[in-house]
Design an enzyme around this catalytic site. Structure first.
Site, short mmCIF file in Angstrom:
data_model
loop_
_atom_site.label_atom_id
_atom_site.label_comp_id
_atom_site.label_asym_id
_atom_site.label_seq_id
_atom_site.Cartn_x
_atom_site.Cartn_y
_atom_site.Cartn_z
N ASP A 84 3.86 5.56 0.09
CA ASP A 84 4.33 4.25 0.81
C ASP A 84 3.11 3.67 1.73
O ASP A 84 2.37 4.21 2.45
CB ASP A 84 5.30 4.87 1.58
N HIS A 85 3.44 2.42 1.69
CA HIS A 85 2.59 1.60 2.52
C HIS A 85 1.18 1.85 2.42
O HIS A 85 0.19 1.81 3.44
CB HIS A 85 3.09 1.56 4.23
N ASP A 106 0.79 -2.26 0.03
CA ASP A 106 1.09 -3.07 0.88
C ASP A 106 -0.01 -4.03 1.38
O ASP A 106 -0.87 -3.72 2.18
CB ASP A 106 1.61 -2.35 2.29
N GLU A 136 5.39 -5.83 -0.92
CA GLU A 136 6.03 -6.26 0.19
C GLU A 136 5.64 -7.80 0.10
O GLU A 136 4.61 -8.20 0.44
CB GLU A 136 5.96 -5.58 1.48
N ASN A 228 14.51 2.76 2.00
CA ASN A 228 13.63 3.68 2.89
C ASN A 228 14.04 3.93 4.04
O ASN A 228 14.31 3.15 5.02
CB ASN A 228 12.22 2.95 2.64
#
Length: 277
Positions: A84-85, A106, A136, A228
């Site tokens: 994630d990210h 991201d 995103e 999330n």
């Protein structure tokens, strides 16, 4: 059982009109709590490891990922693994050859054209290695941002972004904010519906810990698929540890208060899994 594929879990949730919960894990206890909740509810789940969590573990993905993989393999139902990210291309590339089937890349802090270029390159690499890529667009905010109408994702821009980058899912800014400790966010449900119509890929809601149950259910009905959650688990963890140590200051064995933390996180995860189902 084998670790599941995020793309398959998202596709199944989308087809069924329900949300797929994706929980950020920082410790082994986080992963165990989430999978315990998934087993208890009989629902699929995604275990997410963020770039910040990797940084916490000395910049090494291997240890936490090995633990999360083992927990996922021991689950009774489908569990997938996701990064994630991710802002560092080296961490994206580290997913190759592991049980990770999806990555959120991201580049949202970059100017639009730079975000498009970086994300398209990431998607091209990911697809070449069998990895599903989320990106995103917009300013979800939190930590150092805000969630105001002026920074929300525009449907026309979202459609163009997806077409130009080839991403598999899109995290959009619709009123939630990262790291919220109160569930007071109000989502723009008409915007979610317009985004759902504008883009062909599944929509992802970040910052969901600050969104109440009714708002989450409405968001899923409007078109959100992957949801999330991170801060809600950490609030449960920390609150349980504080309470356990306050109740007995003589406790020194971490297994005592970590067990309480794991139980609390499992309860939180179980509740959210049921809300989104």
């Amino acid at each position: 059982m084998p670790v599941a594929s995020s793309s398959q879990l998202v596709a199944a949730a989308r087809a069924a009109g329900r949300g797929l919960a994706a929980f950020n894990v920082i410790t082994l206890e986080h992963a165990e709590a989430v999978v315990r909740a998934a087993d208890a509810t009989g629902l699929p789940v995604v275990l997410q490891i963020s770039e910040n969590a990797v940084r916490f573990h000395g910049g090494r993905l291997s240890g936490l990922l090995a633990a999360a993989t083992a927990v996922a393999q021991a689950a009774a139902g489908p569990v997938s693994l996701h990064l994630d990210h991710v802002t560092d291309p080296a961490l994206l590339r580290a997913a190759a050859g592991t049980a990770v089937s999806s990555v959120m890349f991201d580049a949202s802090r970059l100017p639009y054209e730079e975000n498009v270029r970086a994300t398209a390159e990431a998607a091209d690499w990911a697809h070449g290695h069998g990895i599903w890529l989320e990106a995103e667009l917009g300013e979800v905010g939190g930590k150092d941002g805000a969630h105001a109408p002026g920074v929300r994702t525009r449907p026309d821009e979202a459609a163009a972004f997806v077409a130009r980058t080839g991403v598999d899912a899109l995290a959009v800014a619709v009123g939630s904010s990262h790291a919220m400790t109160e569930r007071s966010a109000r989502l723009d449900h008409p915007l979610i519906a317009r985004l759902r119509e504008a883009v062909a890929v599944p929509l992802v809601l970040h910052g969901s810990s600050g969104v109440g149950d009714a708002e989450l259910r409405r968001a899923v009905r409007a078109g959100m698929v992957k949801v999330n959650v991170g801060t809600a688990l950490n609030l449960a963890f920390t609150g349980a540890v504080r309470d356990r140590l306050a109740a007995d200051p003589a406790v020194h064995d971490p297994r005592v208060y970590l067990a309480a933390a794991r139980d609390a996180m499992a309860a939180t995860a179980g509740h959210l899994l049921r809300v989104l189902a």
